[in-house]
Design a protein around this motif. Structure first.
Motif, PDB file in Angstrom:
ATOM      1  N   TYR A 124     -24.780  35.429 -57.992  1.00 36.81           N
ATOM      2  CA  TYR A 124     -25.302  34.509 -58.952  1.00 36.81           C
ATOM      3  C   TYR A 124     -25.033  35.221 -60.450  1.00 36.81           C
ATOM      4  CZ  TYR A 124     -29.437  37.111 -59.513  1.00 36.81           C
ATOM      5  OH  TYR A 124     -30.597  38.106 -59.555  1.00 36.81           O
ATOM      6  N   GLN A 125     -24.940  34.266 -61.346  1.00 41.24           N
ATOM      7  CA  GLN A 125     -24.788  34.841 -62.668  1.00 41.24           C
ATOM      8  C   GLN A 125     -25.398  33.871 -63.600  1.00 41.24           C
ATOM      9  OE1 GLN A 125     -20.778  35.441 -64.373  1.00 41.24           O
ATOM     10  NE2 GLN A 125     -21.399  35.614 -66.435  1.00 41.24           N
ATOM     11  N   ILE A 126     -26.511  34.103 -64.262  1.00 43.29           N
ATOM     12  CA  ILE A 126     -27.230  33.144 -65.350  1.00 43.29           C
ATOM     13  C   ILE A 126     -26.140  33.137 -66.551  1.00 43.29           C
ATOM     14  CG2 ILE A 126     -29.124  32.693 -66.825  1.00 43.29           C
ATOM     15  CD1 ILE A 126     -30.598  34.677 -64.676  1.00 43.29           C
ATOM     16  N   VAL A 127     -25.646  32.034 -66.711  1.00 40.01           N
ATOM     17  CA  VAL A 127     -24.839  31.594 -67.820  1.00 40.01           C
ATOM     18  C   VAL A 127     -25.454  31.456 -69.188  1.00 40.01           C
ATOM     19  CG1 VAL A 127     -23.037  30.063 -68.627  1.00 40.01           C
ATOM     20  CG2 VAL A 127     -23.170  30.871 -66.254  1.00 40.01           C
ATOM     21  N   LYS A 128     -26.597  30.601 -69.160  1.00 41.45           N
ATOM     22  CA  LYS A 128     -27.321  30.586 -70.179  1.00 41.45           C
ATOM     23  C   LYS A 128     -28.944  30.433 -69.566  1.00 41.45           C
ATOM     24  CE  LYS A 128     -28.690  27.027 -73.494  1.00 41.45           C
ATOM     25  NZ  LYS A 128     -28.667  25.541 -73.790  1.00 41.45           N
ATOM     26  N   GLN A 129     -29.737  31.260 -70.227  1.00 44.15           N
ATOM     27  CA  GLN A 129     -31.210  31.462 -69.999  1.00 44.15           C
ATOM     28  C   GLN A 129     -32.135  30.366 -70.577  1.00 44.15           C
ATOM     29  OE1 GLN A 129     -32.015  34.696 -68.569  1.00 44.15           O
ATOM     30  NE2 GLN A 129     -33.988  33.741 -68.030  1.00 44.15           N
ATOM     31  N   GLY A 130     -32.856  29.953 -69.474  1.00 46.76           N
ATOM     32  CA  GLY A 130     -33.686  29.095 -69.954  1.00 46.76           C
ATOM     33  C   GLY A 130     -35.102  29.458 -70.147  1.00 46.76           C
ATOM     34  N   SER A 131     -36.255  29.067 -69.801  1.00 46.21           N
ATOM     35  CA  SER A 131     -37.670  29.394 -70.144  1.00 46.21           C
ATOM     36  C   SER A 131     -37.932  30.679 -69.427  1.00 46.21           C
ATOM     37  CB  SER A 131     -38.648  28.214 -69.750  1.00 46.21           C
ATOM     38  OG  SER A 131     -38.934  28.125 -68.301  1.00 46.21           O
ATOM     39  N   GLU A 132     -39.115  31.099 -69.732  1.00 45.00           N
ATOM     40  CA  GLU A 132     -39.565  32.252 -69.013  1.00 45.00           C
ATOM     41  C   GLU A 132     -40.479  32.052 -67.817  1.00 45.00           C
ATOM     42  OE1 GLU A 132     -39.684  35.557 -70.463  1.00 45.00           O
ATOM     43  OE2 GLU A 132     -38.153  34.695 -71.816  1.00 45.00           O
ATOM     44  N   ALA A 177     -31.190  31.388 -53.988  1.00 45.66           N
ATOM     45  CA  ALA A 177     -30.798  31.359 -55.312  1.00 45.66           C
ATOM     46  C   ALA A 177     -31.896  31.188 -56.505  1.00 45.66           C
ATOM     47  CB  ALA A 177     -29.576  30.670 -55.767  1.00 45.66           C
ATOM     48  N   MET A 178     -32.815  29.918 -56.101  1.00 45.36           N
ATOM     49  CA  MET A 178     -33.628  29.429 -56.928  1.00 45.36           C
ATOM     50  C   MET A 178     -34.739  30.736 -57.189  1.00 45.36           C
ATOM     51  SD  MET A 178     -32.748  26.563 -57.770  1.00 45.36           S
ATOM     52  CE  MET A 178     -31.119  27.031 -57.678  1.00 45.36           C
ATOM     53  N   THR A 179     -35.128  31.609 -56.280  1.00 43.66           N
ATOM     54  CA  THR A 179     -35.982  32.463 -56.388  1.00 43.66           C
ATOM     55  C   THR A 179     -35.664  33.631 -57.370  1.00 43.66           C
ATOM     56  OG1 THR A 179     -35.212  33.916 -54.433  1.00 43.66           O
ATOM     57  CG2 THR A 179     -36.893  32.303 -53.966  1.00 43.66           C
ATOM     58  N   TYR A 180     -34.344  33.554 -57.918  1.00 43.77           N
ATOM     59  CA  TYR A 180     -33.908  34.571 -58.929  1.00 43.77           C
ATOM     60  C   TYR A 180     -33.807  33.932 -60.436  1.00 43.77           C
ATOM     61  CZ  TYR A 180     -32.432  37.186 -54.808  1.00 43.77           C
ATOM     62  OH  TYR A 180     -32.226  37.620 -53.646  1.00 43.77           O
ATOM     63  N   LEU A 181     -34.012  32.642 -60.344  1.00 44.75           N
ATOM     64  CA  LEU A 181     -33.741  31.867 -61.560  1.00 44.75           C
ATOM     65  C   LEU A 181     -35.330  31.435 -62.286  1.00 44.75           C
ATOM     66  CD1 LEU A 181     -30.816  29.910 -60.251  1.00 44.75           C
ATOM     67  CD2 LEU A 181     -30.737  31.968 -61.402  1.00 44.75           C
ATOM     68  N   HIS A 182     -34.958  30.887 -63.404  1.00 47.96           N
ATOM     69  CA  HIS A 182     -36.204  30.384 -64.185  1.00 47.96           C
ATOM     70  C   HIS A 182     -35.785  28.986 -64.736  1.00 47.96           C
ATOM     71  CE1 HIS A 182     -36.066  34.567 -64.824  1.00 47.96           C
ATOM     72  NE2 HIS A 182     -37.323  34.415 -65.172  1.00 47.96           N
ATOM     73  N   ARG A 183     -36.760  28.127 -64.895  1.00 52.23           N
ATOM     74  CA  ARG A 183     -36.586  26.856 -65.111  1.00 52.23           C
ATOM     75  C   ARG A 183     -35.624  26.821 -66.613  1.00 52.23           C
ATOM     76  NH1 ARG A 183     -38.901  23.356 -62.073  1.00 52.23           N
ATOM     77  NH2 ARG A 183     -40.279  24.299 -60.736  1.00 52.23           N
ATOM     78  N   GLY A 184     -34.590  25.775 -66.582  1.00 52.09           N
ATOM     79  CA  GLY A 184     -34.170  25.564 -67.651  1.00 52.09           C
ATOM     80  C   GLY A 184     -32.702  26.258 -67.454  1.00 52.09           C
ATOM     81  N   ASP A 185     -32.636  27.371 -66.725  1.00 48.34           N
ATOM     82  CA  ASP A 185     -31.317  28.082 -66.380  1.00 48.34           C
ATOM     83  C   ASP A 185     -30.112  27.538 -66.217  1.00 48.34           C
ATOM     84  OD1 ASP A 185     -32.910  30.593 -66.845  1.00 48.34           O
ATOM     85  OD2 ASP A 185     -32.607  31.424 -64.915  1.00 48.34           O
ATOM     86  N   VAL A 186     -29.016  27.907 -66.786  1.00 48.81           N
ATOM     87  CA  VAL A 186     -27.684  27.278 -66.358  1.00 48.81           C
ATOM     88  C   VAL A 186     -27.286  28.603 -65.683  1.00 48.81           C
ATOM     89  CG1 VAL A 186     -25.491  26.499 -67.035  1.00 48.81           C
ATOM     90  CG2 VAL A 186     -27.653  25.747 -68.110  1.00 48.81           C
ATOM     91  N   ALA A 187     -26.531  28.544 -64.314  1.00 45.40           N
ATOM     92  CA  ALA A 187     -26.102  29.570 -63.339  1.00 45.40           C
ATOM     93  C   ALA A 187     -24.882  29.047 -62.705  1.00 45.40           C
ATOM     94  CB  ALA A 187     -27.193  30.110 -62.625  1.00 45.40           C
ATOM     95  N   LYS A 188     -24.125  29.888 -62.134  1.00 44.31           N
ATOM     96  CA  LYS A 188     -23.059  29.848 -61.341  1.00 44.31           C
ATOM     97  C   LYS A 188     -23.313  30.678 -60.093  1.00 44.31           C
ATOM     98  CE  LYS A 188     -18.887  29.214 -62.769  1.00 44.31           C
ATOM     99  NZ  LYS A 188     -18.444  27.983 -61.998  1.00 44.31           N
ATOM    100  N   LEU A 189     -23.201  29.942 -58.902  1.00 40.21           N
ATOM    101  CA  LEU A 189     -23.747  30.595 -57.683  1.00 40.21           C
ATOM    102  C   LEU A 189     -22.269  30.871 -56.720  1.00 40.21           C
ATOM    103  CD1 LEU A 189     -26.696  28.187 -56.949  1.00 40.21           C
ATOM    104  CD2 LEU A 189     -26.640  30.486 -58.140  1.00 40.21           C
ATOM    105  N   ILE A 190     -21.976  31.618 -56.149  1.00 40.34           N
ATOM    106  CA  ILE A 190     -21.053  31.716 -54.822  1.00 40.34           C
ATOM    107  C   ILE A 190     -21.686  32.094 -53.707  1.00 40.34           C
ATOM    108  CG2 ILE A 190     -19.069  32.663 -54.056  1.00 40.34           C
ATOM    109  CD1 ILE A 190     -18.138  33.480 -56.895  1.00 40.34           C
ATOM    110  N   ILE A 191     -21.662  30.846 -52.841  1.00 40.62           N
ATOM    111  CA  ILE A 191     -22.356  30.902 -51.419  1.00 40.62           C
ATOM    112  C   ILE A 191     -21.289  30.967 -50.417  1.00 40.62           C
ATOM    113  CG2 ILE A 191     -24.297  29.612 -50.242  1.00 40.62           C
ATOM    114  CD1 ILE A 191     -25.031  28.168 -52.598  1.00 40.62           C
ATOM    115  N   PRO A 192     -21.561  32.185 -49.786  1.00 40.54           N
ATOM    116  CA  PRO A 192     -20.753  32.171 -48.613  1.00 40.54           C
ATOM    117  C   PRO A 192     -20.904  31.333 -47.460  1.00 40.54           C
ATOM    118  CG  PRO A 192     -21.893  34.297 -49.105  1.00 40.54           C
ATOM    119  CD  PRO A 192     -22.352  33.474 -49.712  1.00 40.54           C
ATOM    120  N   PHE A 193     -20.081  31.039 -46.531  1.00 43.93           N
ATOM    121  CA  PHE A 193     -20.282  29.882 -45.560  1.00 43.93           C
ATOM    122  C   PHE A 193     -21.369  30.262 -44.776  1.00 43.93           C
ATOM    123  CE2 PHE A 193     -17.864  32.754 -42.885  1.00 43.93           C
ATOM    124  CZ  PHE A 193     -18.385  32.554 -41.804  1.00 43.93           C
TER     125      PHE A 193
END
Length: 175
Positions: free
Chosen positions: A74-82, A130-146
């Motif tokens: 995962y990569q957070i492209v734009k940080q959302g809230s805290e 992935a949700m457990t690594y992110l914050h509300r409002g985040d924009v992220a890119k995820l690569i999920i293996p099969f």
């Protein structure tokens, strides 16, 4: 990659039923250890091929991704809230879902937003994780293996078998 894997599986299956050359067309008995070893080799091959595809994708797109112990990237492209997302919380996503080769599979624009409770297992395990690594409002890119997505069979609709998924998501801060 899928066609190579299908041929590999066929070779493994043929090895299970190969003739020993002494008894005509009688199948050669295969021990559980031999079967397990053949399947482990096939799985290792498939995982190595997928890993190579993911590394090439990340390199081609100039991504700086974090990899978890399960293989999710995962990569957070734009940080959302805290406000970090916790298990048991409802989240709503705007998203685009592509195959690793770039084909659009699903999107919130065409298929509606995706809402689910984190940790209940109602979405792909990789998306849930992935949700457990992110914050509300985040924009992220995820690569999920099969193995963290739809596995060996796909979703019987638009996601093919053995599909590595690439999500671009925005977590809607609706709390």
């Amino acid at each position: 990659m899928k066609s190579v894997f299908k041929y590999l599986i066929m070779l493994v299956l043929l090895s299970f039923f190969a003739c020993d050359g002494k008894t005509g067309n009688q199948p050669k008995p295969v021990s559980k250890d031999e079967m397990k070893s053949s399947m482990e080799k096939a799985n290792r091959y498939l995982l190595n091929e997928e890993e190579e595809d993911i590394k090439n994708y990340v390199s081609r797109h100039g991504l700086d991704m974090t990899q978890t112990g399960t293989g999710l990237r995962y990569q957070i492209v734009k940080q959302g809230s805290e406000q970090r997302i916790e298990k048991g919380e409802m989240v709503t996503l705007e998203y685009e879902l592509h195959s690793i080769v770039g084909d659009l599979i699903y999107s919130s624009e065409n298929d509606g937003v995706k809402s689910f409770v984190v940790g209940e297992g109602r979405v792909e395990p990789g998306l849930d994780e992935a949700m457990t690594y992110l914050h509300r409002g985040d924009v992220a890119k995820l690569i999920i293996p099969f193995h963290l997505a739809y596995g060996l069979h796909g979703d019987d609709d638009r996601i093919p078998e053995y599909a590595t998924l690439v999500y671009t998501i925005k977590i809607i801060d609706n709390q």
